[in-house]
Every structure is written in C-alpha cells, then in structure tokens.
Design an enzyme around this catalytic site. Sequence first.
Site, short mmCIF file in Angstrom:
data_model
loop_
_atom_site.label_atom_id
_atom_site.label_comp_id
_atom_site.label_asym_id
_atom_site.label_seq_id
_atom_site.Cartn_x
_atom_site.Cartn_y
_atom_site.Cartn_z
N ASN A 37 0.85 -1.18 0.00
CA ASN A 37 0.00 0.00 0.00
C ASN A 37 0.89 1.23 0.00
OD1 ASN A 37 -1.53 2.33 1.38
ND2 ASN A 37 -3.16 0.86 0.97
N SER A 76 -11.31 -4.37 2.72
CA SER A 76 -10.00 -3.77 2.48
C SER A 76 -9.23 -3.59 3.78
CB SER A 76 -10.17 -2.41 1.79
OG SER A 76 -8.93 -1.83 1.50
N THR A 119 -5.09 -0.51 -2.67
CA THR A 119 -5.59 0.80 -2.29
C THR A 119 -6.76 0.61 -1.34
OG1 THR A 119 -6.49 2.92 -3.06
CG2 THR A 119 -7.02 0.99 -4.39
N GLU A 120 -6.76 1.38 -0.23
CA GLU A 120 -7.69 1.08 0.86
C GLU A 120 -9.15 1.33 0.53
OE1 GLU A 120 -5.50 4.88 2.45
OE2 GLU A 120 -5.01 3.18 1.19
N ASN A 121 -9.44 2.01 -0.57
CA ASN A 121 -10.84 2.20 -0.92
C ASN A 121 -11.41 1.05 -1.73
OD1 ASN A 121 -9.04 3.36 -2.95
ND2 ASN A 121 -10.87 4.01 -4.03
#
Length: 448
Positions: free
Chosen positions: A258, A324, A281-283
């Site tokens: 990340n 996530s 990606t955290e979304n």
Amino acid sequence: MKKTPQISLEEAAKLVKNGDVLLQGGFGMTGNPVHLMHALAKTDTKDLTFIGNNVGEPGLGGGLLLRNGQIKKMIGSFFTSNPEAVKAAQEGKVEYELIPQGTLAEALRAGGAGIGGFFTPTAAGTVIAEGKETKILKGVQQVFVEGIRGNIAFIRAWKADAAGNLVYRMTEQNFNRAMATAADLVIAEVEEIVPEGSIDPNEIHTPGCFVDYLVQATLHLDDLGSSASVSSSKKVSESRMNVAKRALQELQKGDVVNLGIGIPTLVADLITPEHGIILHTENGMLGVGPAPKDGGGALDYPVNAGKIPVTALPGSSYFDSTESFAMIRGKHIDVAVMGGLEADEAANLANWAVPGQPLLGVGGAMDLASGAKKLIITMTHTNKDGSSKIVPTCKLPLTAIESIDMVITDLAVFKYIEGQLTLVEVMPGATLEEVKQKTEANFIEKLS
C-alpha cells in the site's frame, strides 16, 4: 420476490427528518449518492449528523449540505479535501469527530450486524483514543469502538433489480456496502434498474433485504469532482525521486503493498510488471495499475485512495472498505510506504496533523501504520525551516506508536534494529557529517 419501491429524488429527500443521523456512501465523489444529496440540499431539513468517509467537495454531495448549514455535526475520516469543511470546523460552525478510515468501516459493519462494538489497535496511544476504553489484548494495546448505525442511509450502486438487489461498479463499493446494512432506512441511488432475474445471483453485492427504496439517477462527468479526469503532467525533484527509488528496493516480488500520498505515490510510477508487486488501495482494489494514458476519469476507470483514476492490471479485484481494512488489520498487507512529518527514536510516527494547520483528516494512515507487516516512512530529512523531522520524541500528534521499521529521507536511510534507531545508509549526494548535523535524534551507525 417482494419488489422494492422506486421513488423520485424529491420523495427520497423528504424521508430525511430534522436531527437525523445520515449515512452517506462514497469515497470522495466515487460511489457518492450525489443526486440524493443535492435533492436533500433543496429542502429545509437541518441539524443533521452526517457520517461518511468525507463530506464531499465544495458544492458537491455533502459539501452542498455543509454550505447550506444543514449539517450540525460531521463524523468521518477525511475532511481535509474540502476547505469549506475545515474552515467550518475551525470556526466552530459545525461539530466534528475524526475516526480512522478502517475503524469507521468496521464500526458501520458492526452496527449493521447488531454488534455493540470491538477492540482495535488502530489509534492506540494517540489523541483519537483519548477518553475511550483501552485494554491490552494478546500483548497489544487496543481501543474500544462502538458500532455505528444511522436513521437513514444514502448509498450509490451501479445497478439494481426490482427486488432491490444491488451491484456496484469497480471501486464504488467502498463504504456503500456497509452503510446499506447499518441504517433504519436505506435509499439506493442507482444508474440502472432492471427486472428481477436480470442479475446473476452470483454477482449481487448487497441483497435486496437491506434496501428500502430505489432511485434512478444518471451520473455525469460534473458529478465526479476532482476524480473526473487525470492529468499526466507531474514535476518531481531529483531528491524526492531518489527517495522513491530507494523505497522500491525494499519491495520484493509478490509483495502486497500500500502506497500513501506524496513521495510514496512516486514509487508506483517506478513499478513495472517485472517487479511483480501487487498494489493495494484502501478504498477497495488489489492489483492497481498506472494512471490511464487516455486521460479518462472515474466514469471509465477505478479510482485509488488519492481519488485519482487508475487502471486495473490482470488479476485485479474489487471489494468494499470493510474487506479492504480487514486485509490491513489482518496482516495481509506486506508493506506500507507512507509519508511522515516526524519519526522518533522509539519508532513512533506522526504524519496526520500539525496544530494550527488546516488539516482535518486521518484517513487510513493509523490503520496502515499499525496493521501492515512492514512500515517504511519516506520524507524529506528536514522541514522548510531546517529543523529535523527525525527527533528524540515526536512533538506532533501521533499516528501510531512503535510502528516504524524503516525511514528513508533525501539524506539517509534508517532502520530500527533491536529497538535502536540505526543509520544504515547515506543517500547519494549527502555526507555522514550532514546527516549528523541535520538529525536531532540520537542514532547508532551500521554503515555498509
């Protein structure tokens, strides 16, 4: 099957009452129920408690409600992207509460599942945890977080059938899936409504039992704000690029990585298919590729956590924010590369707030700092005034305690070896004497 009623935007807006707790899906303007929010902005409804990752951009989505004075309190992860939200909070015109992004997602999931709350190591030892119950569980300090529910949720999906089953598109799942479970009344704004049986049951993300009403609304480019398109022009200094190149050397083939904003973003530009690195990606995406070369925006491509359109590599996958951050908290992310404001001798990190500065957001930084297997901090060695960013003890608000594995600056590379800040490398163009002069923290040397 029972059919889910289809109503107009105006009818949906009238279902929100004064003083309601309103959940709003979306990450930036991606997956944002912008048409529902704008319809609500045309009403006299006020004193709302707004809960969402962010409050939208100026004049868009929740940003329009904020501008109208309809929001009494906003609860979320990242409001910095809306200067009007920052100003309103600093002037005391709106109450606010910051929650780390992964904690917000999990709190919504817990609320929707009838779970009272949970303990998490995220934010332990920081100002976010002040006043909250903490415990040492399995040797780790953890903070108790209550589950979140709302009176009403506005969410956005790509497609629905007449039974209310929903399908999301690319990174538009984000907070929408959890919010669909966590409100007394759920209204889904969708691009298309199809007859029952038109969607393969295997492809349904949110079952219809969670959805009370459907509203059909077509997205346009103007609805996407800063994610509408991407510019290919980018000027980068040689020193910053050197830091990114050095960080890339730490990544191994097969690593799930990340990358934060700032210098870490430059690492993505250096990664080639031959490196075999899987970007997260955290979304809600695994297998993030480079920015689209055709300048396309969020109507055509997924969007990363920097709200920038990206491409999907072969083998990519999409998921919601709860999954996530389960990847992050569950130690399934091998490396997080993040920017920093301060790092200290005890491996503490400060990178999210500067007192007096117009910053109003923690995002996913606290989750990543405490959850990734390895944390690399990339930053300039000093502030603009020449003061050191590597200090004996962090003076700025902490992001995470005892979490850093490695610091890479434009002057030096440090590791924490057996708990000691250790200089292992001097960067090209720098000297050992310069590193000593510009580093406030005490360190030992193990130069190769």
